[in-house]
Design an enzyme around this catalytic site. Sequence first.
Site, PDB file in Angstrom:
ATOM      1  N   ASN A   1      -6.264   3.991  10.465  1.00 56.46           N
ATOM      2  CA  ASN A   1      -5.852   2.782  10.834  1.00 56.46           C
ATOM      3  C   ASN A   1      -5.496   2.564  12.466  1.00 56.46           C
ATOM      4  O   ASN A   1      -5.231   1.671  12.942  1.00 56.46           O
ATOM      5  CB  ASN A   1      -4.134   2.336  10.122  1.00 56.46           C
ATOM      6  CG  ASN A   1      -3.501   3.453  10.440  1.00 56.46           C
ATOM      7  OD1 ASN A   1      -3.547   4.654   9.735  1.00 56.46           O
ATOM      8  ND2 ASN A   1      -2.199   3.258  10.970  1.00 56.46           N
TER       9      ASN A   1
ATOM     10  N   GLN B   1      -7.112   0.190   4.888  1.00 59.42           N
ATOM     11  CA  GLN B   1      -7.998  -0.388   5.703  1.00 59.42           C
ATOM     12  C   GLN B   1      -9.492  -0.404   5.536  1.00 59.42           C
ATOM     13  O   GLN B   1     -10.228  -1.113   6.398  1.00 59.42           O
ATOM     14  CB  GLN B   1      -7.847   0.397   7.208  1.00 59.42           C
ATOM     15  CG  GLN B   1      -6.413   0.239   7.878  1.00 59.42           C
ATOM     16  CD  GLN B   1      -6.076  -0.750   8.512  1.00 59.42           C
ATOM     17  OE1 GLN B   1      -6.866  -1.906   8.240  1.00 59.42           O
ATOM     18  NE2 GLN B   1      -4.597  -1.171   8.398  1.00 59.42           N
TER      19      GLN B   1
ATOM     20  N   GLY C   1       0.895  -1.153  -0.203  1.00 58.05           N
ATOM     21  CA  GLY C   1      -0.041   0.015  -0.038  1.00 58.05           C
ATOM     22  C   GLY C   1       0.882   1.229  -0.058  1.00 58.05           C
ATOM     23  O   GLY C   1       0.539   2.254  -0.695  1.00 58.05           O
ATOM     24  N   THR C   2       1.946   1.135   0.667  1.00 60.36           N
ATOM     25  CA  THR C   2       2.940   2.340   0.814  1.00 60.36           C
ATOM     26  C   THR C   2       3.258   2.948  -0.640  1.00 60.36           C
ATOM     27  O   THR C   2       3.127   3.903  -0.978  1.00 60.36           O
ATOM     28  CB  THR C   2       4.177   2.189   1.728  1.00 60.36           C
ATOM     29  OG1 THR C   2       3.744   1.764   3.071  1.00 60.36           O
ATOM     30  CG2 THR C   2       5.104   2.925   1.798  1.00 60.36           C
TER      31      THR C   2
ATOM     32  N   THR D   1       9.906  -7.407 -12.946  1.00 61.09           N
ATOM     33  CA  THR D   1       8.914  -8.520 -13.256  1.00 61.09           C
ATOM     34  C   THR D   1       8.049  -8.662 -12.004  1.00 61.09           C
ATOM     35  O   THR D   1       8.317  -8.699 -10.816  1.00 61.09           O
ATOM     36  CB  THR D   1      10.156  -9.607 -13.234  1.00 61.09           C
ATOM     37  OG1 THR D   1      10.748  -9.561 -14.186  1.00 61.09           O
ATOM     38  CG2 THR D   1       9.408 -11.022 -13.450  1.00 61.09           C
TER      39      THR D   1
ATOM     40  N   SER E   1      -3.989  -2.845  -0.317  1.00 63.40           N
ATOM     41  CA  SER E   1      -2.933  -3.603   0.031  1.00 63.40           C
ATOM     42  C   SER E   1      -3.103  -5.010   0.426  1.00 63.40           C
ATOM     43  O   SER E   1      -4.444  -5.304   1.261  1.00 63.40           O
ATOM     44  CB  SER E   1      -2.081  -3.193   1.470  1.00 63.40           C
ATOM     45  OG  SER E   1      -1.062  -3.970   1.931  1.00 63.40           O
ATOM     46  N   GLY E   2      -2.532  -6.184   0.027  1.00 68.08           N
ATOM     47  CA  GLY E   2      -2.992  -7.581   0.214  1.00 68.08           C
ATOM     48  C   GLY E   2      -3.024  -8.017   1.578  1.00 68.08           C
ATOM     49  O   GLY E   2      -3.691  -8.775   1.834  1.00 68.08           O
ATOM     50  N   HIS E   3      -1.718  -7.666   2.209  1.00 68.36           N
ATOM     51  CA  HIS E   3      -1.488  -8.450   3.467  1.00 68.36           C
ATOM     52  C   HIS E   3      -2.604  -8.065   4.628  1.00 68.36           C
ATOM     53  O   HIS E   3      -2.521  -8.679   5.618  1.00 68.36           O
ATOM     54  CB  HIS E   3       0.018  -8.303   4.070  1.00 68.36           C
ATOM     55  CG  HIS E   3       0.398  -6.864   4.554  1.00 68.36           C
ATOM     56  ND1 HIS E   3       0.326  -6.675   5.977  1.00 68.36           N
ATOM     57  CD2 HIS E   3       0.488  -5.697   3.965  1.00 68.36           C
ATOM     58  CE1 HIS E   3       0.764  -5.428   5.963  1.00 68.36           C
ATOM     59  NE2 HIS E   3       0.723  -4.972   4.878  1.00 68.36           N
TER      60      HIS E   3
ATOM     61  N   CYS F   1       2.899   0.751  12.533  1.00 68.08           N
ATOM     62  CA  CYS F   1       3.691   1.250  11.751  1.00 68.08           C
ATOM     63  C   CYS F   1       4.756   2.232  12.626  1.00 68.08           C
ATOM     64  O   CYS F   1       5.770   2.791  12.681  1.00 68.08           O
ATOM     65  CB  CYS F   1       3.736   2.000  10.797  1.00 68.08           C
ATOM     66  SG  CYS F   1       2.487   0.991   9.680  1.00 68.08           S
TER      67      CYS F   1
HETATM   68  N1  PLP Z   1      -2.301   2.862   4.842  1.00 66.43           N
HETATM   69  C1  PLP Z   1      -2.786   2.522   6.154  1.00 66.43           C
HETATM   70  C2  PLP Z   1      -4.003   3.150   6.420  1.00 66.43           C
HETATM   71  C3  PLP Z   1      -2.305   1.262   6.712  1.00 66.43           C
HETATM   72  O1  PLP Z   1      -3.024   1.016   7.700  1.00 66.43           O
HETATM   73  C4  PLP Z   1      -1.116   0.872   6.260  1.00 66.43           C
HETATM   74  C5  PLP Z   1      -0.578  -0.203   6.684  1.00 66.43           C
HETATM   75  O2  PLP Z   1      -0.660  -0.474   8.005  1.00 66.43           O
HETATM   76  C6  PLP Z   1      -0.599   1.294   4.926  1.00 66.43           C
HETATM   77  C7  PLP Z   1      -1.127   2.432   4.296  1.00 66.43           C
HETATM   78  C8  PLP Z   1       0.624   0.800   4.462  1.00 66.43           C
HETATM   79  O3  PLP Z   1       0.335  -0.584   3.830  1.00 66.43           O
HETATM   80  P1  PLP Z   1       1.535  -1.358   3.455  1.00 66.43           P
HETATM   81  O4  PLP Z   1       2.181  -2.048   4.792  1.00 66.43           O
HETATM   82  O5  PLP Z   1       0.906  -2.308   2.320  1.00 66.43           O
HETATM   83  O6  PLP Z   1       2.596  -0.698   2.771  1.00 66.43           O
END
Ligand code: PLP
Length: 387
Positions: free
Chosen positions: A155, A185, A76-77, A243, A205-207, A331
């Site tokens: 988040n 989220q 996601g970042t 890739t 974001s997948g995870h 984070c």
């Molecule tokens: N944005 C939000 C609201 C999140 O909660 C997070 C991760 O906790 C991210 C972005 C970042 O996602 P990623 O961990 O896939 O980089």
Amino acid sequence: MESIKEIYLDNAATTVVDTEAAKLAYDIMTRFYGNPSSSHAKGIEAEHLLKKARSRVLSCGGFDAKEANVIFTSCGTEASNSAIFSVYKSLFKRKKSIVISDSEHPSVENAARELEKSGVTVHRIPTKSGKLDLDFAQNVINCDTMLISCMAVNNETGAIYDIKALDTLRKTNAPDTFLHVDAVQAFAHLPYSISTLGADFISVSGHKIHSPKGTGALIVKKGINFNPYIFGGGQENNLRSGTENLPGICAFGLACEKAEKNKAQNLSKLSELNTFARKTLSEKCPFLLFNTTPNGFASHILSVSVPGIRSEIMLRFLSERGIFVSAGSACSSKNADNRVLSAFGLGNNVADCTLRISFSTNNTHEDISALADALCQGNKSLIHTIK
Ligand code: PLP
């Protein structure tokens, strides 16, 4: 030695990988391992798999292939950074400001700080009590605004922000301003589709939805110009070279398909867990402060504070008993930062003692009862060590 049962209540940080998604990733690694850019049969097979995953991600967002494109990213970042810097590259000669909220995830906040270093003015919309200050937004969104970037679900608190109102403001005040939504989220966690938010760019974001780490996507509305910042072999329609992580991408696609198919059921389970947690925790742990209410907040995130006990101390106490929660956001929990909780309106003394409990559909009432018992124990044994 008797092993303790692990109770994982930190699903906003990351989720366990779905077994079928993990199996699919394994199959891709060991059987369908072609490079989607290769012209032979093995490559064509891989390209089909990539295409299928792309359409699964789009459907989970409520889009069809005519409305939007998916650019697969590592997370996601990366998706948010690529949207923000893409707009900057297009518009920095004509426009000089961006508008974000004051409680963005670091992936947007720190990208905005980078732009500030290049002379861009960053307006931060206050988000007290989890609500965007729309009067403030009304005053700062104008023809100098190149981008509005706002998360759909916070988040740390679970607050659901009124993105549609921001879209309306940009349509009246500055129709050629881009709108980016960090939906990390929100994706698969809200009753409506993220396609209804009106955004030009959406990060997912997948995870966070039971796909492996290393998977994410930027969804870009058709007709919107995207400037790549990774150059190379021209993968992802020349928009993000390198890739593709096909095992991860296919697992992400499957996780999206399952999330979409089971959405109603999943949301109702998460809401039920949230209600049960509020009830159980307030009955068993009268010392707890609930920072949010059930309305206006996503069900999978519950923010509470244990007055007098710093989050990292309670977090360690719970962790030693096999219960995993987070202090604020995953984070920021390693370098204590109350930026988001302060913006929400918590004083430092409460923010420093805040825990984020976050659910997935794998959680049970027993998990929550065990958490409540451990919090009570922790409160009794730790409170004396603090003062
Ligand atoms: N944005 C939000 C609201 C999140 O909660 C997070 C991760 O906790 C991210 C972005 C970042 O996602 P990623 O961990 O896939 O980089």
